[in-house]
Design an enzyme around this catalytic site. Structure first.
Site, mmCIF file in Angstrom:
data_model
loop_
_atom_site.group_PDB
_atom_site.id
_atom_site.type_symbol
_atom_site.label_atom_id
_atom_site.label_comp_id
_atom_site.label_asym_id
_atom_site.label_seq_id
_atom_site.Cartn_x
_atom_site.Cartn_y
_atom_site.Cartn_z
ATOM 1 N N ARG A 1 0.943 -1.222 -0.075
ATOM 2 C CA ARG A 1 -0.174 -0.196 -0.062
ATOM 3 C C ARG A 1 0.998 1.310 -0.017
ATOM 4 N NH1 ARG A 1 -5.481 1.640 -0.319
ATOM 5 N NH2 ARG A 1 -5.339 3.882 0.420
ATOM 6 N N ASP B 1 -2.819 -3.623 3.430
ATOM 7 C CA ASP B 1 -3.521 -4.502 4.401
ATOM 8 C C ASP B 1 -4.892 -4.308 4.381
ATOM 9 O OD1 ASP B 1 -1.158 -5.527 5.693
ATOM 10 O OD2 ASP B 1 -1.202 -3.931 7.197
ATOM 11 N N ILE C 1 -7.900 6.874 -1.455
ATOM 12 C CA ILE C 1 -7.082 7.991 -1.779
ATOM 13 C C ILE C 1 -7.454 9.201 -2.338
ATOM 14 C CG2 ILE C 1 -5.164 6.043 -2.098
ATOM 15 C CD1 ILE C 1 -5.463 6.500 -5.022
ATOM 16 N N ASP D 1 -2.613 1.424 14.847
ATOM 17 C CA ASP D 1 -1.693 0.630 14.778
ATOM 18 C C ASP D 1 -1.240 -0.360 16.148
ATOM 19 O OD1 ASP D 1 -1.626 0.720 11.860
ATOM 20 O OD2 ASP D 1 0.559 1.411 11.995
ATOM 21 N N ILE E 1 -10.440 4.991 13.755
ATOM 22 C CA ILE E 1 -9.709 5.310 12.496
ATOM 23 C C ILE E 1 -10.249 4.133 11.345
ATOM 24 C CG2 ILE E 1 -7.726 5.902 11.467
ATOM 25 C CD1 ILE E 1 -8.315 7.585 13.554
#
Length: 421
Positions: A92, A116, A123, A307, A330
């Site tokens: 990505r 992922d 985008i 993350d 998120i």
């Protein structure tokens, strides 16, 4: 396909050194082609994404020399060529070549980016930024074609509807040699943004405000690398080892960290009752006692990083009582690791994309699959905690994001191996 095989239930102890930030590295490598002179990056992590990016550079006749943790990139003979969709789809972060190629050549042709599977990551904000600078954007045959006008890109005021790290970085790279001033409003504030701006400024760029919500870029004629750039430590890798140390550590010191990059995360870990001593650039995590459940809600930096919501989940399972709650604002659909944890005996459920965690005093080994990088890290930690053998399929995803992970875990005393199947 790679598998990670773990024989768990063994206390881990010792020292671990954190590598350079993956989320900086995957932007800095494409940004290197903006330089008219060779670039040296230090502290580069040994991860699969770096190998993939070097492959993409070789498609453009850019020479790379990667020795230990130093990567030298020579763009002297760079050619403008389309980047193949196959390689882009496996990575990505290769979408950073859009901004870098547009900034260097005034045109970028790249395959649709992959990476992922954690829910939609459009985008559109990247494209909005390129168009504001005067570029035209077309979708053709699974490719994105971005073209600057004949007169070149021109600075513009760009307001992001959300503070996207990827869009902020791509717009910086595209605008750094545009005519006039570019202003990015509602910019992402992550440390990796500052790292990219520092790298470019040291090559002659004029970027102010990185790390704040308003970034100003004055276009320059050209960029030339003069000195090596050392990549900041990986805060996500560091946070993962903090969770590991608290889950199954018998005293672990984590070196090469910037504590302030982890403030929100460490506050939550300490709220659970984990005891951590901080030195100038290291953390010592004591063996955990009785821990309490907490609620985790992810947010943009400086909030709790998305993350790290998966790596902290095995730690929540060790709490003595109560119900833990994890809400990812998120990427709400980042819950693919939950069914895999259930295979290992975890008392954990998902309701309307909200993760509910209950104390689980015994995990057992199982055959599970790492759907993406951080899900793999979560399952890896669970496997280290569990009795018996855990086999993680698609372990290549873990290797994409964690520097020399097998070597580092073994140095802490883990019984772990990665094999090709």
């Amino acid at each position: 396909m790679k598998q990670m095989i773990i024989h768990g239930g063994k206390p881990l102890k010792g020292d671990v050194w954190i590598g350079g930030a993956k989320n900086s590295t995957v932007a800095l490598i494409p940004a290197s082609i903006l330089s008219r002179t060779p670039v040296t990056l230090e502290g580069v992590p040994r991860i699969a994404d770096v190998d993939n990016l070097m492959d993409l550079l070789s498609e453009m006749d850019v020479k790379c020399d990667f020795h230990e943790t130093t990567l030298r990139i020579n763009p002297d003979n760079i050619k403008r060529s389309p980047l193949p969709a196959g390689k882009i789809k496996s990575l990505r972060a290769s979408y950073y070549f859009m901004g870098a190629l547009l900034g260097r050549f005034g045109k970028a042709v790249v395959g649709f980016p992959g990476g992922d599977d954690i829910g939609p990551r459009p985008i559109d904000q990247h494209i909005k930024g390129f168009e504001a600078l005067g570029a035209t954007v077309e979708n053709k045959n699974d490719q994105i074609i971005i073209t600057a006008p004949k007169t070149g890109l021109r600075g513009a005021k760009i307001h992001l509807k959300m503070p996207s790290v990827g869009a902020t970085m791509n717009i910086i790279m595209a605008s750094v040699m545009a005519k006039g001033q570019t202003i990015i409003e509602n910019a992402a504030k992550e440390p990796e943004i500052i790292d990219l701006a520092t790298f470019l400024n040291n090559m002659g760029a004029v970027i102010r405000g990185a790390g704040t919500e308003v970034i100003r870029i004055e276009g320059v004629e050209e960029l030339k690398a003069q000195t090596p750039h050392t990549i900041i430590p990986d805060r996500i890798e560091a946070g993962t080892y903090v969770a590991l140390a608290a889950c199954i550590g018998n005293g672990i010191r984590i070196h090469n960290i910037i504590e302030e990059h982890l403030d929100s995360y460490l506050a939550k870990v300490e709220e659970m009752g984990v005891v951590i001593d901080a030195d100038e650039d290291s953390l010592y995590v004591y063996p955990a006692g009785d821990l309490k459940m907490i609620q985790v809600r992810t947010d943009v930096y400086p909030g709790f990083a998305t993350d790290l919501q998966q790596p902290i989940t095995p730690l929540l399972l060790t709490a003595k009582s109560g119900e833990g709650v994890v809400i990812d604002q998120i990427y709400p659909k980042r819950v693919g690791h939950i069914p895999e944890l259930q295979k290992m005996g975890a008392n954990i459920q998902v309701e309307d994309n909200i993760i509910l965690v209950h104390p689980t005093h015994h995990l057992h080994g199982a055959h599970v699959s790492a759907g993406e990088i951080r899900a793999g890290a979560c399952l890896m930690l669970a496997g280290l905690m569990a009795d018996g053998e855990t086999i993680i399929s698609n372990a290549g995803n873990i290797l994409r994001g964690y520097d020399r992970i097998e070597q580092k875990l073994r140095q802490l005393g883990a019984e772990v191996s990665v094999i090709d199947v």
